[in-house]
Structure formats: C-alpha cells, structure tokens
Design an enzyme around this catalytic site. Sequence first.
Site, PDB file in Angstrom:
ATOM      1  N   THR A 323       0.838  -1.203   0.000  1.00 14.89           N
ATOM      2  CA  THR A 323       0.000   0.000   0.000  1.00 14.89           C
ATOM      3  C   THR A 323       0.873   1.253   0.000  1.00 14.89           C
ATOM      4  OG1 THR A 323      -0.058   0.266   2.390  1.00 14.89           O
ATOM      5  CG2 THR A 323      -1.693  -1.222   1.443  1.00 14.89           C
ATOM      6  N   CYS A 324       0.183   2.397  -0.122  1.00 14.66           N
ATOM      7  CA  CYS A 324       0.919   3.669  -0.143  1.00 14.66           C
ATOM      8  C   CYS A 324       1.183   4.200   1.260  1.00 14.66           C
ATOM      9  CB  CYS A 324       0.133   4.695  -0.938  1.00 14.66           C
ATOM     10  SG  CYS A 324      -0.032   4.212  -2.644  1.00 14.66           S
ATOM     11  N   ASP A 325       0.743   3.479   2.289  1.00 12.36           N
ATOM     12  CA  ASP A 325       0.906   3.982   3.648  1.00 12.36           C
ATOM     13  C   ASP A 325       2.263   3.596   4.220  1.00 12.36           C
ATOM     14  OD1 ASP A 325       0.686   4.877   6.201  1.00 12.36           O
ATOM     15  OD2 ASP A 325      -1.291   4.019   6.564  1.00 12.36           O
ATOM     16  N   SER A 326       2.851   4.529   4.978  1.00 13.11           N
ATOM     17  CA  SER A 326       4.198   4.265   5.493  1.00 13.11           C
ATOM     18  C   SER A 326       4.209   3.323   6.698  1.00 13.11           C
ATOM     19  CB  SER A 326       4.896   5.573   5.848  1.00 13.11           C
ATOM     20  OG  SER A 326       4.138   6.241   6.826  1.00 13.11           O
ATOM     21  N   ASN A 362      -6.634   0.739  -0.178  1.00 13.13           N
ATOM     22  CA  ASN A 362      -6.045   0.995  -1.511  1.00 13.13           C
ATOM     23  C   ASN A 362      -6.669   0.123  -2.598  1.00 13.13           C
ATOM     24  OD1 ASN A 362      -2.490   1.949  -1.335  1.00 13.13           O
ATOM     25  ND2 ASN A 362      -4.326   3.084  -0.889  1.00 13.13           N
TER      26      ASN A 362
END
Length: 402
Positions: A323-326, A362
């Site tokens: 996903t784009c989450d850190s 996402n």
Amino acid sequence: MKNLYTANLDYRSLVNKYGSPLLILDQATVRHQYRSLKRALPSVTLHYALKPLPHPDVVSALLEEGSSFDLATKGEIDLVRNAGVDPRTCIHTHPIKKDDEIRYALDFGCNTFVIDNIEEAKKFVSFRDQARLLVRVSFPNPETPVDLSKKFGVLPQDCMELLRFAKTLGLNVVGLSFHVGSQVPNARRHCEAIEQCNDIIRQANEEGFDLEILDIGGGFPVDYEKAEEKDIFSFCAPIRDALAILPEGIRVLAEPGRFISAPSMINICTVVGKARRFGKPWYYLDDGVYCSYSGQIFDHVMYPKFAPYAVGEPQESVLAGPTCDSIDIIAENIMLPELHVDDIIVGKMMGAYTISTATEFNFINKTEILVVDTERGDELDPQFRIEPVSEVVTTDRFKLVS
Ligand SMILES: Cc1ncc(COP(=O)(O)O)c(C=O)c1O
C-alpha cells in the site's frame, strides 16, 4: 505424519500455478492441532473459536475430529450452519449482544450464551425458557498483550451479586466462563482463574444455584519465534491439576482459537520492487500489514519469515507492504541475503488473526486462500479453483469453489 510443521512445499511452483500473494491452509495441521490439545486436556470439550480463522474448511476438518464450536456473531452462525454443524455443539460467547442476535442464535438452535452484567441479564428475560447462561468472570492478565478482561467479565467479588440478580429474573444460569487473554506465556492465570471459579461455584451451589459448567476460554499459545510445534501437553499440565479441584460433575469447556488455526496457514508473497533507503535494502512485497500481515497491528504478533531461495551474505533489510501507507512495513531489521524482484518471502504460523482482520485498503484485494491436505496428499489438487476473496460477501469470503 505430515502437516505444515513438516511438509516440504515447493513455494515457487505454488506461486507459478496460483499466483502471488497466496495463503496456504492445511486441513491436516488443523486436525493435528485439535488432537494435540484434546490429548492435553482429555476431559475438556473443545469449542473451536471461529474468530481467528472463520473458514469453512477449518470447520469441516474439525467436524471430522468431533469438535464443538464457539460463536460470537451472526456471520459465524451462518458459517457453521452452512457447514452442517449441530447447533447443540455450539456456544455463543459474545458478552454483549443485540436482541436480534440472541434470537438468531436461538433460531439456529444454539442456546448457551454468556453475560457479564445486569443490563445483559435483562435482555434474556424474554428468552428465559430457552437460554442457558454462563457468567463471564474477569481475570486481567498483564502477561499477555491481548488481555480480554479489560473489556469483558464481572469481577470475581461481584459475581455472586450478578448470579443472584439473574435468579430474581428467573434466568437459567448454568455456569461460569473466563478468558485469561490470548497467547499466554504460561498457564498460571488459567490455574488462578480455575481456583477462584471453583470457590464461586461451590458458594453458589451451597446457596441453591445449580452451576454445572466451567468454560476456561482460550489463550493456548503457539511458538511464533521458532515456528516449531508447542509442547501443549506440558503447557496444560498445571491446568489438568487445577481442574481436579472442581466439584464432581462439573463439565469443563474451552474455546481455543489461535492454537488450532495459527500453525495451519502460511503466506507466500513476492518482491515486486526494490530500493536502497537510509543505507539498507528495502524490498516492496505484494502483501503487507493491511492484508495478511494485519495481525502485526491488531494481534501484536511478529510472524517468522524467510526467503527460501535467496543465497548470499545476510544483511539488515526492510520488508514493506504494497500500500501507499508508510506504516505498511512488515520488518525493519530482518537479516536477509540480497533479494531481487520476483523473489519469494514465506511467512509461517499465519493462520490466526491474519486474514480475518485484513482490510482492502487501496483497493488491494484480500489474499486468496488455497486449501490443501498435506497428510492425505492432495495438495495442489488441480480441481481447485480459488475465487478472489474480495468478490464474495462477508461470511462466504473464504469460500473455495471447485
Ligand atoms: C470469547 C473468546 N473466546 C475465545 C477466543 C479465542 O482465544 P484464543 O485465540 O486465545 O484461543 C477469543 C479471542 O478473542 C474470545 O474473545
């Protein structure tokens, strides 16, 4: 006997054939875990708690072993109903329920419920002719990160008052239950809870109650560190001794979830990207903490992971999810040989509180589950077609169609 502790799976062929990421669920391991716990607690009726892995093929494997079941929601009721489970072998242990959830369970034929407070007791007045109640007692446990007694359970010193109140309402209270927290490091809290419940049961029965059941909950641990089989027989030895103090005729139940399901599933995922950041190699995988590794967030567990085909000097590496989450990072300091795009990572002991808490953040689909039976040798049966889990509604979402 073969199971996921001993099976030698060809991860590469599995990915080539079924795609990546993939979860492999082994019915042989489910049966093996059930038998081990049953041997460790021979006098206890085991009700598999569906929450860690509510999957029809887990239920069917356990049905073969004669297991009973522990339910908490309408969806779980639907699952066991569709699997042909006898409702009389089920208990409903959610301490807080809506009226229509109680009715739904009763319509199914499950009539044993749990309460832990006065408001919940009142809900059973209109069902008092059908429902049998267990009073859940709270035994906090600082030794586990999953301490279930903060949210649920009446304090031991307030238990008699709740029993007496239930009696004034004409309710049929048949016993006590507790859950000393999940993945407990030792059996100490189970034993203390059994001793205190023994005192309450004896006092209550002297007062004219007829308590005949003690439900000792779940909590039975697995070995996440080594991914080896836990010596559950030794773990349960003090519990067997503690149970011997109970008055004659008390029926003992348990609600194991993790112990049965955790070792029964592995995850296979693939490196899809690679970068060097802050002096370390970062490998971006096609599964992560929003999906199969969600237990790292919700269940506070780190799963044993390895790269089966990588060779070379191990170096401190980072494994990140898709996903784009850190926060979607599976491991920050894992020692691995250099990996390349398309290399495979395997996670073990991933059957409990993993896919059941996964999200579709996402718009990334939940990982598909391939069901195998390593003991009976039909692993990779080509007749199985697995459906993308995201296309199927909640309770059916793990369904495998042939
Ligand atoms: C009521 C109840 N029973 C059983 C379980 C299963 O516990 P475990 O997975 O520790 O065996 C849980 C877990 O949350 C639970 O809440």
